[in-house]
Design a protein around this motif. Structure first.
Motif, PDB file in Angstrom:
ATOM      1  N   PHE A  10       0.809  -1.214   0.000  1.00 38.66           N
ATOM      2  CA  PHE A  10       0.000   0.000   0.000  1.00 38.66           C
ATOM      3  C   PHE A  10       0.846   1.270   0.000  1.00 38.66           C
ATOM      4  O   PHE A  10       0.560   2.221  -0.738  1.00 38.66           O
ATOM      5  CB  PHE A  10      -0.964  -0.006   1.199  1.00 38.66           C
ATOM      6  CG  PHE A  10      -1.815   1.217   1.281  1.00 38.66           C
ATOM      7  CD1 PHE A  10      -2.829   1.444   0.357  1.00 38.66           C
ATOM      8  CD2 PHE A  10      -1.599   2.178   2.263  1.00 38.66           C
ATOM      9  CE1 PHE A  10      -3.611   2.596   0.409  1.00 38.66           C
ATOM     10  CE2 PHE A  10      -2.382   3.322   2.332  1.00 38.66           C
ATOM     11  CZ  PHE A  10      -3.385   3.526   1.404  1.00 38.66           C
ATOM     12  N   PHE A  13       2.254   3.013  -3.322  1.00 38.00           N
ATOM     13  CA  PHE A  13       1.424   3.727  -4.301  1.00 38.00           C
ATOM     14  C   PHE A  13       1.349   5.214  -3.956  1.00 38.00           C
ATOM     15  O   PHE A  13       1.365   5.597  -2.787  1.00 38.00           O
ATOM     16  CB  PHE A  13       0.009   3.139  -4.327  1.00 38.00           C
ATOM     17  CG  PHE A  13      -0.054   1.725  -4.826  1.00 38.00           C
ATOM     18  CD1 PHE A  13      -0.052   1.448  -6.181  1.00 38.00           C
ATOM     19  CD2 PHE A  13      -0.098   0.661  -3.932  1.00 38.00           C
ATOM     20  CE1 PHE A  13      -0.108   0.142  -6.648  1.00 38.00           C
ATOM     21  CE2 PHE A  13      -0.152  -0.651  -4.378  1.00 38.00           C
ATOM     22  CZ  PHE A  13      -0.155  -0.911  -5.742  1.00 38.00           C
ATOM     23  N   ARG A  14       1.239   6.040  -4.998  1.00 41.35           N
ATOM     24  CA  ARG A  14       1.065   7.469  -4.799  1.00 41.35           C
ATOM     25  C   ARG A  14       0.036   7.984  -5.799  1.00 41.35           C
ATOM     26  O   ARG A  14      -0.100   7.451  -6.921  1.00 41.35           O
ATOM     27  CB  ARG A  14       2.385   8.218  -4.960  1.00 41.35           C
ATOM     28  CG  ARG A  14       2.983   8.175  -6.347  1.00 41.35           C
ATOM     29  CD  ARG A  14       4.342   8.849  -6.416  1.00 41.35           C
ATOM     30  NE  ARG A  14       4.829   8.908  -7.775  1.00 41.35           N
ATOM     31  CZ  ARG A  14       5.452   7.914  -8.398  1.00 41.35           C
ATOM     32  NH1 ARG A  14       5.643   6.757  -7.773  1.00 41.35           N
ATOM     33  NH2 ARG A  14       5.873   8.066  -9.640  1.00 41.35           N
ATOM     34  N   VAL A 110      -3.055   5.570 -10.720  1.00 42.09           N
ATOM     35  CA  VAL A 110      -3.610   5.554  -9.370  1.00 42.09           C
ATOM     36  C   VAL A 110      -4.458   6.813  -9.196  1.00 42.09           C
ATOM     37  O   VAL A 110      -3.957   7.931  -9.318  1.00 42.09           O
ATOM     38  CB  VAL A 110      -2.492   5.504  -8.305  1.00 42.09           C
ATOM     39  CG1 VAL A 110      -3.093   5.543  -6.898  1.00 42.09           C
ATOM     40  CG2 VAL A 110      -1.637   4.249  -8.491  1.00 42.09           C
ATOM     41  N   LEU A 113      -6.537   6.846  -2.902  1.00 44.98           N
ATOM     42  CA  LEU A 113      -5.870   6.096  -1.835  1.00 44.98           C
ATOM     43  C   LEU A 113      -6.600   6.351  -0.520  1.00 44.98           C
ATOM     44  O   LEU A 113      -7.016   7.486  -0.244  1.00 44.98           O
ATOM     45  CB  LEU A 113      -4.404   6.533  -1.685  1.00 44.98           C
ATOM     46  CG  LEU A 113      -3.447   6.221  -2.835  1.00 44.98           C
ATOM     47  CD1 LEU A 113      -2.136   6.981  -2.644  1.00 44.98           C
ATOM     48  CD2 LEU A 113      -3.176   4.720  -2.915  1.00 44.98           C
ATOM     49  N   ARG A 114      -6.736   5.303   0.280  1.00 47.53           N
ATOM     50  CA  ARG A 114      -7.307   5.471   1.619  1.00 47.53           C
ATOM     51  C   ARG A 114      -6.796   4.358   2.529  1.00 47.53           C
ATOM     52  O   ARG A 114      -7.023   3.182   2.253  1.00 47.53           O
ATOM     53  CB  ARG A 114      -8.836   5.421   1.578  1.00 47.53           C
ATOM     54  CG  ARG A 114      -9.493   5.498   2.955  1.00 47.53           C
ATOM     55  CD  ARG A 114     -10.999   5.572   2.863  1.00 47.53           C
ATOM     56  NE  ARG A 114     -11.605   4.378   2.314  1.00 47.53           N
ATOM     57  CZ  ARG A 114     -11.886   3.280   3.039  1.00 47.53           C
ATOM     58  NH1 ARG A 114     -11.580   3.225   4.330  1.00 47.53           N
ATOM     59  NH2 ARG A 114     -12.469   2.246   2.462  1.00 47.53           N
ATOM     60  N   GLU A 115      -6.084   4.739   3.578  1.00 52.62           N
ATOM     61  CA  GLU A 115      -5.629   3.729   4.535  1.00 52.62           C
ATOM     62  C   GLU A 115      -6.789   3.316   5.423  1.00 52.62           C
ATOM     63  O   GLU A 115      -7.613   4.146   5.832  1.00 52.62           O
ATOM     64  CB  GLU A 115      -4.485   4.270   5.390  1.00 52.62           C
ATOM     65  CG  GLU A 115      -3.928   3.229   6.366  1.00 52.62           C
ATOM     66  CD  GLU A 115      -2.637   3.668   7.035  1.00 52.62           C
ATOM     67  OE1 GLU A 115      -1.648   3.875   6.303  1.00 52.62           O
ATOM     68  OE2 GLU A 115      -2.645   3.817   8.269  1.00 52.62           O
ATOM     69  N   VAL A 124      -6.607   0.956  -2.681  1.00 53.11           N
ATOM     70  CA  VAL A 124      -5.987   1.600  -3.838  1.00 53.11           C
ATOM     71  C   VAL A 124      -7.005   1.613  -4.976  1.00 53.11           C
ATOM     72  O   VAL A 124      -7.580   0.572  -5.313  1.00 53.11           O
ATOM     73  CB  VAL A 124      -4.720   0.848  -4.288  1.00 53.11           C
ATOM     74  CG1 VAL A 124      -4.091   1.530  -5.504  1.00 53.11           C
ATOM     75  CG2 VAL A 124      -3.721   0.741  -3.151  1.00 53.11           C
ATOM     76  N   TRP A 144     -11.035  -0.998  -7.426  1.00 51.20           N
ATOM     77  CA  TRP A 144     -10.421  -0.679  -6.158  1.00 51.20           C
ATOM     78  C   TRP A 144     -10.129  -1.961  -5.402  1.00 51.20           C
ATOM     79  O   TRP A 144     -10.880  -2.922  -5.446  1.00 51.20           O
ATOM     80  CB  TRP A 144     -11.253   0.304  -5.342  1.00 51.20           C
ATOM     81  CG  TRP A 144     -12.714   0.036  -5.201  1.00 51.20           C
ATOM     82  CD1 TRP A 144     -13.376  -0.485  -4.137  1.00 51.20           C
ATOM     83  CD2 TRP A 144     -13.732   0.341  -6.184  1.00 51.20           C
ATOM     84  NE1 TRP A 144     -14.734  -0.537  -4.373  1.00 51.20           N
ATOM     85  CE2 TRP A 144     -14.968  -0.040  -5.615  1.00 51.20           C
ATOM     86  CE3 TRP A 144     -13.697   0.898  -7.473  1.00 51.20           C
ATOM     87  CZ2 TRP A 144     -16.177   0.108  -6.305  1.00 51.20           C
ATOM     88  CZ3 TRP A 144     -14.902   1.024  -8.147  1.00 51.20           C
ATOM     89  CH2 TRP A 144     -16.124   0.642  -7.566  1.00 51.20           C
TER      90      TRP A 144
END
Length: 350
Positions: A10, A13-14, A110, A113-115, A124, A144
């Motif tokens: 994870f 990724f950017r 990409v 993004l969300r943790e 992702v 996703w």
């Protein structure tokens, strides 16, 4: 220096990252035959060159889902090798007809993004596009994925959740170049039911079931060069939360599509996938059934030979679909797939 790759986690990724996926893939008539053997694909346009030519096409095209799986498989080593689960799809459009003998590549961007709150995984969001050998885009989709973190202490990125359309507009659907359904022969295709025979709200039980064999789902996943660990490494999966190898979700999509022939035989082209969700994991030995509901219709301007039906197909495990079980119902544990898509259907025979 290590020569092998552990794939992206994870924190690798950017936002805005552009990824060119390896390896180019030529799809041959052998691939098409194997795909047909695995899923029982029987749509006349993809099964017969003569039938396809009678409709203005130069030959029998590649099945839309075979193309989708090949492009999807290209993205796995970079996007989802360390995924916990593939969560959903949106805005999938088939842009150009694909033909056996052509070669295909894929690229992704990409877009979100969300943790997750547990700090162990994140979501992702990517937009992936497949290209033919001339560089034309043939397919694009958003998906996703929940991906593991390598280092739980790595800082969380800024949360960006992309907005996706609830459905592809009927006016944005692409009709294959040269396709003319006016000479369509429903008797040869296997069903008398054409566009005007389907009504919004109608539900279709596809009746038949197909049991997933371990060897078949792994052969299918290798066919697409999908390297996701959870589908192959039985030893590693013993200690996972599933305890066994899980079936690639696309395998279930194609099984449901194959089963849908009984009731939707005259829907040979998937024009778009509006959304999809793998509701529960699947394993070898499970038997898949399916039912569909017509949720919209679209008549194209200046075309009297073809229309589009928006279909919602539900696949279940070990549960025949005469009662039309759906996500959110008492049958939720048995529901495997909820797929919303557009198909092209002839409006009449010449």
């Amino acid at each position: 220096m290590a020569k092998s790759s552990t794939g992206n986690f994870f924190e690798d990724f950017r936002l805005g990252q552009e990824i060119v996926h390896a390896v180019p893939r030529t799809v041959t008539t052998g691939d098409v035959s194997l795909y047909s053997a695995l899923y029982g694909m029987r749509f006349a346009v993809q099964s017969s060159g003569a039938f396809a030519q009678s409709l203005g096409l130069r030959r029998a095209p590649i099945d839309n889902l075979l193309l989708f799986h090949v492009i999807f498989g290209k993205t796995v080593p970079d996007i989802s090798l360390n995924a916990v689960a593939n969560l959903g799809y949106a805005e999938c459009r088939f842009l150009e007809q694909a033909w056996p003998g052509d070669s295909f590549t894929a690229r992704s961007t990409v877009i979100g993004l969300r943790e997750n709150a547990n700090g162990k995984t994140g979501i992702v969001y990517v937009r992936s596009t497949g290209y033919d050998s001339s560089g034309k885009p043939v397919l694009t989709f958003v998906r996703w994925v929940m991906v593991n973190k390598r280092d739980q202490s790595a800082p969380a990125p800024e949360v960006v959740i992309p907005q996706t359309a609830a459905a592809v507009s009927g006016s944005d659907l692409v009709i294959p170049e040269g396709l003319d359904f006016s000479a369509y022969d429903p008797a040869l295709a296997g069903s008398p039911f054409l566009f005007d025979d389907y009504q919004v709200g109608e539900k279709i039980d596809h009746i038949d079931g197909m049991t997933i064999e371990e060897a078949e789902h792994q052969i299918a996943t290798r066919l697409y060069q999908n390297t996701a660990k959870g589908h192959f490494d039985g030893l590693a999966q013993k200690s996972s939360r599933f305890g066994r190898r899980i079936v690639y979700g696309g395998h279930v999509i194609s099984l449901a599509r194959g089963l849908s022939f009984n009731g939707l035989a005259n829907a040979p082209f998937i024009a778009a996938i509006n959304g999809g969700r793998h509701v529960n994991p699947v394993a070898g030995g499970d038997t898949v059934y399916a039912w569909s509901e017509i949720i919209d219709r679209h008549a194209f301007e200046h075309r009297t030979d073809v229309g589009a039906l928006r279909v919602r197909t539900i696949a279940t495990r070990d549960l025949p679909c005469a009662a039309h079980p759906a996500p959110g119902s008492d049958a939720e544990p048995s529901v495997l797939l909820d797929l919303d898509y557009w198909v092209l259907v002839p409006r009449g025979a010449g």
